[in-house]
Design an enzyme around this catalytic site. Structure first.
Site, PDB file in Angstrom:
ATOM      1  CB  ALA A 276      -1.358  -0.050   1.402  1.00 44.20           C
TER       2      ALA A 276
ATOM      3  CG  PHE B  73       3.293   2.752  -6.034  1.00 37.92           C
ATOM      4  CD1 PHE B  73       4.772   3.437  -6.434  1.00 37.92           C
ATOM      5  CD2 PHE B  73       2.837   3.327  -7.232  1.00 37.92           C
ATOM      6  CE1 PHE B  73       5.159   3.816  -7.210  1.00 37.92           C
ATOM      7  CE2 PHE B  73       3.421   3.465  -8.497  1.00 37.92           C
ATOM      8  CZ  PHE B  73       4.696   3.892  -8.557  1.00 37.92           C
TER       9      PHE B  73
ATOM     10  CG  ASN C 206       6.082   7.760   4.089  1.00 33.80           C
ATOM     11  OD1 ASN C 206       4.405   8.072   4.460  1.00 33.80           O
ATOM     12  ND2 ASN C 206       6.682   6.375   4.011  1.00 33.80           N
ATOM     13  NE  ARG C 207       7.844  15.457   7.793  1.00 35.41           N
ATOM     14  CZ  ARG C 207       9.572  16.105   7.144  1.00 35.41           C
ATOM     15  NH1 ARG C 207       9.338  14.878   7.693  1.00 35.41           N
ATOM     16  NH2 ARG C 207       9.084  17.206   7.425  1.00 35.41           N
TER      17      ARG C 207
ATOM     18  CG  PHE D 266      -3.474   7.796   6.240  1.00 37.14           C
ATOM     19  CD1 PHE D 266      -2.351   7.139   5.378  1.00 37.14           C
ATOM     20  CD2 PHE D 266      -3.610   8.056   7.230  1.00 37.14           C
ATOM     21  CE1 PHE D 266      -2.059   5.776   6.292  1.00 37.14           C
ATOM     22  CE2 PHE D 266      -3.689   6.765   7.907  1.00 37.14           C
ATOM     23  CZ  PHE D 266      -3.136   5.510   7.681  1.00 37.14           C
TER      24      PHE D 266
ATOM     25  CG  ASN E 199      -4.360   0.195   3.824  1.00 42.52           C
ATOM     26  OD1 ASN E 199      -3.482   1.008   4.194  1.00 42.52           O
ATOM     27  ND2 ASN E 199      -3.166  -1.223   3.697  1.00 42.52           N
TER      28      ASN E 199
ATOM     29  CG  ASN F 284      -2.504   1.355   7.351  1.00 40.71           C
ATOM     30  OD1 ASN F 284      -1.784   0.620   8.755  1.00 40.71           O
ATOM     31  ND2 ASN F 284      -2.143   2.295   6.986  1.00 40.71           N
ATOM     32  CB  VAL F 285      -4.035  -0.174  13.732  1.00 44.65           C
ATOM     33  CG1 VAL F 285      -5.662  -0.237  13.068  1.00 44.65           C
ATOM     34  CG2 VAL F 285      -3.230  -1.480  13.480  1.00 44.65           C
TER      35      VAL F 285
ATOM     36  CB  SER G  40       0.306   5.373   9.151  1.00 40.30           C
ATOM     37  OG  SER G  40       0.923   6.555   9.293  1.00 40.30           O
TER      38      SER G  40
ATOM     39  CG  ASN H  94       4.185   9.207   8.658  1.00 40.03           C
ATOM     40  OD1 ASN H  94       4.919   9.042   9.258  1.00 40.03           O
ATOM     41  ND2 ASN H  94       4.010   8.322   7.888  1.00 40.03           N
ATOM     42  CB  THR H  95      -2.845   9.027  11.102  1.00 35.68           C
ATOM     43  OG1 THR H  95      -2.280   9.609   9.593  1.00 35.68           O
ATOM     44  CG2 THR H  95      -3.906   9.320  11.685  1.00 35.68           C
TER      45      THR H  95
ATOM     46  CE  LYS I 285       1.461  -1.852   5.798  1.00 34.67           C
ATOM     47  NZ  LYS I 285       1.293  -1.352   4.250  1.00 34.67           N
TER      48      LYS I 285
ATOM     49  CG  ASN J  55       2.889   0.956   7.814  1.00 32.90           C
ATOM     50  OD1 ASN J  55       3.423   1.943   6.869  1.00 32.90           O
ATOM     51  ND2 ASN J  55       1.913   0.874   7.671  1.00 32.90           N
TER      52      ASN J  55
ATOM     53  CB  THR K 134      11.538   0.969   0.102  1.00 29.81           C
ATOM     54  OG1 THR K 134      10.494   1.505   0.503  1.00 29.81           O
ATOM     55  CG2 THR K 134      13.109   2.245  -0.309  1.00 29.81           C
TER      56      THR K 134
HETATM   57  C1  LIG Z   1       6.515   6.469   0.244  1.00 33.71           C
HETATM   58  C2  LIG Z   1       5.253   6.013   1.092  1.00 33.71           C
HETATM   59  C3  LIG Z   1       4.176   5.441   1.868  1.00 33.71           C
HETATM   60  C4  LIG Z   1       3.067   4.688   2.413  1.00 33.71           C
HETATM   61  N1  LIG Z   1       1.613   5.078   2.933  1.00 33.71           N
HETATM   62  C5  LIG Z   1       1.205   3.708   3.131  1.00 33.71           C
HETATM   63  C6  LIG Z   1       0.067   3.595   3.258  1.00 33.71           C
HETATM   64  O1  LIG Z   1      -0.694   4.845   2.294  1.00 33.71           O
HETATM   65  N2  LIG Z   1      -0.658   2.821   3.923  1.00 33.71           N
HETATM   66  C7  LIG Z   1       0.033   1.801   4.248  1.00 33.71           C
HETATM   67  O2  LIG Z   1      -0.289   0.419   4.827  1.00 33.71           O
HETATM   68  N3  LIG Z   1       1.397   1.567   3.710  1.00 33.71           N
HETATM   69  C8  LIG Z   1       2.015   2.255   3.000  1.00 33.71           C
HETATM   70  N4  LIG Z   1       3.682   2.196   3.329  1.00 33.71           N
HETATM   71  C9  LIG Z   1       4.219   1.679   4.153  1.00 33.71           C
HETATM   72  C10 LIG Z   1       4.551   0.358   2.825  1.00 33.71           C
HETATM   73  O3  LIG Z   1       3.549  -0.259   2.548  1.00 33.71           O
HETATM   74  C11 LIG Z   1       5.116  -0.995   3.242  1.00 33.71           C
HETATM   75  O4  LIG Z   1       4.301  -1.019   4.714  1.00 33.71           O
HETATM   76  C12 LIG Z   1       6.627  -0.475   3.828  1.00 33.71           C
HETATM   77  O5  LIG Z   1       7.618   0.691   3.318  1.00 33.71           O
HETATM   78  C13 LIG Z   1       7.310  -1.666   4.148  1.00 33.71           C
HETATM   79  O6  LIG Z   1       7.912  -2.136   3.019  1.00 33.71           O
HETATM   80  P1  LIG Z   1       9.555  -1.533   2.392  1.00 33.71           P
HETATM   81  O7  LIG Z   1      10.091  -1.513   3.184  1.00 33.71           O
HETATM   82  O8  LIG Z   1       9.166  -2.729   0.521  1.00 33.71           O
HETATM   83  O9  LIG Z   1       8.467  -0.553   1.809  1.00 33.71           O
HETATM   84  C14 LIG Z   1       4.021   3.216   2.843  1.00 33.71           C
HETATM   85  C15 LIG Z   1       5.681   3.507   2.486  1.00 33.71           C
HETATM   86  C16 LIG Z   1       6.201   4.490   1.522  1.00 33.71           C
HETATM   87  C17 LIG Z   1       7.388   3.844   1.560  1.00 33.71           C
END
Ligand SMILES: Cc1cc2nc3c(=O)[nH]c(=O)nc-3n(C[C@H](O)[C@H](O)[C@H](O)COP(=O)(O)O)c2cc1C
Length: 375
Positions: free
Chosen positions: A47, A49, A96-97, A100, A136, A169-170, A172, A174-175, A212, A241, A318
């Site tokens: 989620a 992307f 990232n921050r 949402f 999500n 999703n509980v 993040s 950033n909330t 999540k 996450n 990532t």
């Molecule tokens: C820029 C960015 C935005 C993200 N936005 C969300 C999101 O909206 N909801 C969510 O559940 N996870 C979000 N994630 C977390 C990713 O889904 C993932 O759980 C996390 O990045 C770990 O995986 P990775 O190391 O392969 O990136 C975000 C990650 C990144 C880098």
């Protein structure tokens, strides 16, 4: 180009269909069957992307085994002030921050509806080879913590019929206050309500509901989450996450200036901690809850390690952001090579293999030894 602009350009191109498509069918050894859904391979897009469901048809065509859109909040909200994404290219990591940023349920529902033939994998699987589409769900920043459950229940009602699976999703960072929902008491209430809303969806559509979680958990936290997952009978857990940790080896030299930027760290430095939480949760739930391993996956060995630690499915974000679409076929090939090396015919045989004990463990070791010696 700054990281957010680059991301938006990528989405805009994909939205117009400018993206490579995978024409080869996946090797049947990589197929995963879960919840009555067929994942042609276990490598999913995590989620964040495609937050607003703009690019998912192109993303699915790239050969991912599943694509998860969102997080989607009930009402539109802008997210945090920019800049809010920072690259650490030499660490293959991102902070990232976003917070949402979301166009809200209605916008996402409209886009999903206009792509109906591609949405329901179960229907068009034979035609396209596409895997399932996940949705999500997040909560609005202004929704008080006490009312958070309502935001997720609304999400199920607004988007559940468009989803092959749903994710609560509980986790993040950033909330504000969001991760407090991971306590056993909150989780039990939240999941009970969400599952009830799912069971009331029209037309008998019952998408599995996954939770999540964050990687920043103590053993006791994981124990509580396991208990809540088992008692509510949630269908799965995505682990994990991003992390709020700031490892010294990542933030000492070149990226010391990013240490104090608020946000979640993703990519390679997250691999170990997210895999440890996954391993711990598998040990505590023992195959009764399907686990999705996410965090720092950048090659087939990483994906395989998550699977052996207990993941039935794997996700990444990532590494895909850094490498682009070519990472998808590469990961699948490397994963297939791991299976062959260890003598497995099917990926599902390797799920949780690290947890085997006694005779089963001895048999597994024996088979791997023979496979490696070329028998
Ligand atoms: C820029 C960015 C935005 C993200 N936005 C969300 C999101 O909206 N909801 C969510 O559940 N996870 C979000 N994630 C977390 C990713 O889904 C993932 O759980 C996390 O990045 C770990 O995986 P990775 O190391 O392969 O990136 C975000 C990650 C990144 C880098």
């Amino acid at each position: 180009m700054d990281a957010e602009t680059a991301h938006n350009v990528g989405i805009a191109l994909m939205e117009r269909g400018i993206a490579p498509a995978e024409s080869r069918r996946d090797d049947p050894a990589l197929r995963v069957e879960r919840w009555g859904l067929t994942f042609p391979n276990p490598i999913g897009l995590a989620a964040g992307f495609d937050k607003d469901a703009r690019a998912f048809p192109a993303l699915r065509a790239m050969g991912f085994g599943s694509v998860e859109i969102g997080s989607v909040t009930p009402r539109p909200q802008p997210g945090n002030a920019k800049p809010r994404v920072f690259r650490l290219p030499n660490e293959r990591a991102v902070v990232n921050r976003y917070g949402f940023n979301s166009e809200g349920h209605d916008a996402a529902a409209a886009r999903l509806a206009s792509n109906v033939p591609q949405v329901h994998a179960a229907v068009d699987r034979d035609l396209t080879g596409y895997g399932p589409l996940g949705v999500n769900l997040g909560k609005n920043k202004t929704t008080p913590e006490d009312d958070a459950v309502e935001d997720y229940v609304e999400g199920v009602r607004a988007l559940g019929r468009r989803a092959d699976y749903l994710v609560v999703n509980v986790s993040s960072p950033n909330t504000p206050g969001l991760r407090n929902l991971q306590s056993k008491r909150h989780l039990t209430r939240l999941l009970t309500r969400v599952l009830r809303a799912r069971d009331a969806l029209p037309d008998g559509h019952r998408p599995p509901v996954l939770l999540k979680i964050a990687p920043d958990l103590t053993e006791d936290d994981v124990k509580q989450i396991a208990a809540a997952a088992l008692s509510t009978r949630v269908d799965g857990v995505v682990v994990s996450n991003t992390t709020v940790a700031r490892p010294d080896d990542v933030f000492d030299g070149e990226y010391a200036h990013l240490r104090d930027e608020a946000g979640g760290l993703s990519g390679a430095p997250l691999f170990e901690s997210s895999t440890e939480v996954l391993r711990e949760l598998y040990a505590r739930t023992r195959g009764k809850v399907t686990l999705v391993g996410c965090g720092g996956v950048s090659d087939g060995e990483d994906a395989y390690e998550k699977i052996r630690a207990g993941a039935s499915l794997v996700q990444l974000y990532t590494a895909f952001a850094y490498e682009g679409p070519a990472i998808v076929p590469r990961l699948k090939e490397e994963l297939k090579a791991c299976l062959e090396r260890d003598g497995y015919d099917f990926i599902e045989e390797a799920v949780g293999a690290d947890h085997l004990t006694g005779k089963a463990k001895a048999a597994d070791e024996e088979r791997r030894k023979h496979a490696r010696s070329g028998w």
